[in-house]
Write a protein that holds these residues in place. Structure first.
Motif, PDB file in Angstrom:
ATOM      1  N   LYS A  93     -34.679  40.504  69.123  1.00  0.00           N
ATOM      2  CA  LYS A  93     -33.876  40.448  67.906  1.00  0.00           C
ATOM      3  C   LYS A  93     -34.543  41.213  66.775  1.00  0.00           C
ATOM      4  O   LYS A  93     -33.886  41.913  66.000  1.00  0.00           O
ATOM      5  N   ASP A 142     -36.639  37.260  73.428  1.00  0.00           N
ATOM      6  CA  ASP A 142     -35.550  36.319  73.111  1.00  0.00           C
ATOM      7  C   ASP A 142     -35.561  35.190  74.116  1.00  0.00           C
ATOM      8  O   ASP A 142     -35.893  35.368  75.279  1.00  0.00           O
ATOM      9  N   TYR A 189     -28.299  39.729  62.703  1.00  0.00           N
ATOM     10  CA  TYR A 189     -27.622  40.998  62.997  1.00  0.00           C
ATOM     11  C   TYR A 189     -26.107  40.867  62.882  1.00  0.00           C
ATOM     12  O   TYR A 189     -25.435  41.703  62.276  1.00  0.00           O
ATOM     13  N   ARG A 232     -35.080  34.594  62.921  1.00  0.00           N
ATOM     14  CA  ARG A 232     -33.679  34.395  62.586  1.00  0.00           C
ATOM     15  C   ARG A 232     -33.426  34.489  61.082  1.00  0.00           C
ATOM     16  O   ARG A 232     -32.333  34.248  60.604  1.00  0.00           O
ATOM     17  N   ASP A 272     -27.886  35.562  67.239  1.00  0.00           N
ATOM     18  CA  ASP A 272     -28.618  36.518  66.393  1.00  0.00           C
ATOM     19  C   ASP A 272     -27.869  36.707  65.082  1.00  0.00           C
ATOM     20  O   ASP A 272     -27.301  37.763  64.806  1.00  0.00           O
TER      21      ASP A 272
END
Length: 731
Positions: free
Chosen positions: A599, A730, A575, A690, A572
């Motif tokens: 995510k 996810d 983040y 993403r 991820d």
């Protein structure tokens, strides 16, 4: 072996401050002595190079006689104990004890040299015929001084006055003296019963109260009047020393008052000794040009070379001290400096000022360098030393640089002054704030470069850069692979982590992206896993990762079978990219109550939390803004890409493989698993889970280069994370 000097049995010698009696000779030059001022214990002394304790030998006692450590008391039998210490001092010491001792010595010594007769008439005639300065002495006094001077071998100490009480004696009766001493010590060393005495007069009052009680009880040998306040005050002042001062005001205050200052360690070359310390600058700064709210005071963690006074590139930030800043300051010394191609082309030699120091003295504050980083740092450094506690002169050269920067920035509006500094009564530093965080960082960096390029008299009219470059040209630098430096400054978890084909999880972050490295490690180390711990359908091994607290997006795992390291990246990056472990824990607590497990949910919740912090920033006090400002500043640098482009905001060296939100500069760029687009109703701006939200920010502003720019920063951290009722799980 015969004793080559007169030493009958029972003869007394003085060894230091103790007296010892000769008992007998044991043969082979061994002598038996016993102390006579204690329990008659046998005297043993260190002998030989190994300093093994043994009986006194003839050779040892001859050597100590020559050094003046062992003396014969009979030589000064006519000297009192009080005069004995005075005979070994010099004239300035005597005159400090007795200002007239030099005057007496000049007259007595001149009279002895003149050979006058020892009669008062002859002495008076000689005194009238000579003038040696000062008042002329009386004949009888001169004859007495001459006699003392001859008796003590012409030493001036014989003429020092011993009138008055000896040190430690008191004119008070014994019971009153103990009473005064008791309350004088209570002033310096408070007890739980009476507490701390605020003033010396309080101690005098307690002395009078106790004296009155003793008088009523009929205790004999008391004076007519109680001890005066001046007597108690004088006794308190005479007891002031390091131990008493520390008892009342604390050891740090006693060290500052009584301990010697300065740096006792001498250095002979650059990179032999480094100082690292944190400093809080004096100004309040605005968050940015768009958000002109006085946010916080800036801080820096600075590392300086002790020999050349060269200051390494260092981070300047808003917020509290954290291990990530100390880590970046050390990297500024041991890894290539962050310079732009234009700066390198202008002076390419400056890009080579980095290397491994031999010794680093760090501040004792654990927030600068985490204790778990020290064992790894010792692998690339010779020693890691802690500065002396509460001793401001332990790093005086670095403290001087702090003063230099503060003095240069003193005229900038918004300077926060302490209560001891005189300033206008209506002066409000918060209201007078003008500069922003980015401007202040740039000013500190400019002063660092000016300091390094300025010639100094203490360096022989050379600049710190000149000394460092001369050392580099001589080939005296210690260099190593930057990856090894990074690895040595990493932290290691206490417990191993489980690595499978699906990666590993550490600190609630999933790491997986490095298919080649993971597959090779699983294939080579699977045979070491016990059968009871193996899994069906997937390989399983236990590994200990290397993690970095300033960037949790990447970890490093050691492959024991192949004896090599391989990187693993987070699944991820939107983040974790550029996220510090401190921020991660803050977000973990703040997002625990929010719903959503994907995510996109985590990004959306994180953006909401940041927007809440920004929206309520103006309503908080100046001190309460530190943590929100630190979170917002870190997120702003991630969105703008300053971590890799601007050396004034973050210290990420060129030779390191940095992790960024937009997946740039990776060995293998992570890709999302194939998903049918027509099955998922993705909201606007959510076409790639993403992707970094800053791309949508740039697209909304009409400037795709806003990610790398510093001027166009969006304050809507939730941009690009539109509300979406459909959850994309996810993989």
């Amino acid at each position: 072996m015969n004793i080559p000097f007169w030493l009958p049995e029972g003869h007394i010698l003085k060894f230091g401050k103790r007296k010892m009696r000769f008992e007998e000779s044991r043969g082979d030059g061994v002598l038996l002595f016993r102390y006579i001022d204690g329990k008659e214990e046998i005297v043993t002394v260190p002998l030989g190079r190994d300093a093994v304790l043994g009986l006194i030998t003839v050779g040892w006692i001859i050597e100590q006689f020559r050094a003046g450590v062992v003396v014969d008391p009979d030589y000064n039998a006519h000297v009192t104990d009080r005069n004995e210490t005075n005979l070994t001092l010099d004239r300035p010491a005597y005159e400090s004890l007795d200002p007239k001792s030099g005057w007496r010595y000049d007259w007595a010594d001149a009279a002895i040299r003149a050979g006058i007769k020892k009669t008062e008439d002859d002495a008076l005639t000689w005194i009238k015929a000579n003038n040696l300065g000062g008042k002329r002495p009386q004949p009888r006094s001169l004859l007495r001084w001459m006699r003392k001077l001859k008796l003590h071998g012409g030493r001036i100490g014989a003429l020092v006055s011993t009138a008055g009480r000896e040190k430690g004696e008191s004119q008070l009766p014994d019971i009153e003296d103990r009473l005064v001493h008791k309350w004088a010590m209570r002033y310096w060393r408070p007890d739980s019963l009476n507490g701390r005495l605020a003033h010396k007069e309080d101690a005098a009052a307690m002395v009078v109260a106790d004296w009155d009680e003793l008088k009523e009880m009929g205790i004999p040998y008391l004076s007519e009047n109680p001890p005066s306040s001046e007597c108690v005050r004088t006794r308190i002042n005479s007891l002031e020393c390091h131990s008493t001062y520390a008892s009342r005001y604390g050891a740090p205050a006693a060290d500052r008052k009584f301990s010697a200052s300065g740096e006792p360690v001498a250095v002979e070359r650059p990179f032999e000794r480094m100082y690292m310390d944190g400093v809080e600058w004096e100004h309040s700064v605005h968050y940015s040009e768009d958000l002109r709210i006085p946010a916080a005071k800036m801080r820096s963690v600075i590392t300086m070379d002790s020999f050349s006074q060269w200051v390494a590139p260092h981070p300047t930030f808003a917020g509290n001290y954290r291990p990530q800043w100390g880590l970046r300051s050390l990297r500024g010394v041991m890894m290539p400096p962050p310079m732009t191609p234009e700066e390198i082309a202008e002076n390419p030699e400056l890009a080579m000022i980095y290397g491994l120091p031999s010794d680093v003295m760090i501040d004792r504050d654990r927030t600068l360098i985490s204790p778990r980083m020290v064992p790894g740092a010792v692998k690339i450094l010779s020693t890691v030393e802690l500065a002396e506690a509460y001793h401001h002169d332990a790093k005086s050269k670095l403290e001087n640089y702090h003063k230099y920067v503060k003095a240069a920035l003193a005229m900038i509006p918004g300077r926060i002054l302490g209560p001891q500094v005189r300033h206008a009564i209506r002066y409000d530093p918060i209201a007078a704030t003008e500069v922003t965080r980015a401007q202040y960082v740039d000013l500190v960096e400019q002063l660092r470069r000016r300091w390094n390029s300025t010639q100094k008299t203490s360096l022989g009219n050379r600049s710190p850069n000149d000394i460092m470059l001369a050392h580099i040209r001589s080939g005296g630098m210690r260099l190593t692979d930057p990856k090894e430096v990074m690895r040595s400054l990493a932290s290691v978890p206490d417990k191993p982590c489980v690595l499978t084909t699906n990666g590993l999880i550490y600190d609630n972050v999933h790491y997986r992206f490095n298919r080649a490295g993971v597959g090779k490690a699983l294939s080579s180390n699977h045979h070491r896993t016990p059968f009871g711990k193996r899994l069906t359908g997937t390989a399983r091994i236990e590994v200990i990762p290397r993690v970095w607290d300033d960037d949790i997006d990447m970890i490093e795992v050691y492959d024991e079978a192949n004896e090599e390291y391989f990187y693993m990246w987070s699944t991820d990056p939107g983040y974790t990219g550029g996220l510090s472990r401190w921020e991660h824990r803050i977000y973990q607590k703040a997002l625990a109550s929010r719903k959503g497990a994907t995510k996109q949910d985590r990004l959306r919740n994180k953006a909401k939390h940041l927007n809440d912090q920004q929206r309520t920033l103006s309503g908080k006090s100046f001190r309460e803004r530190e943590q929100p400002v630190e979170l917002l500043a870190e997120e702003e640098m991630r969105l703008s890409g300053k971590r890799a482009a601007n050396p004034g905001c973050a210290q990420v060296p060129e030779l390191r493989i940095p992790t960024r939100i937009d997946n740039a500069k990776r060995d293998d760029v992570p890709k999302a698993p194939p998903q049918p687009r027509d099955e998922v109703d993705v909201g606007e701006g959510g076409h790639d889970l993403r992707s970094d939200p800053s791309r949508d920010v740039a697209r909304e502003l009409g400037d795709d280069e806003a990610i790398l720019g510093a001027a166009n920063v969006s304050w809507d951290f939730a941009a690009g994370t539109a509300e979406d009722d459909d959850e994309v799980e996810d993989d």
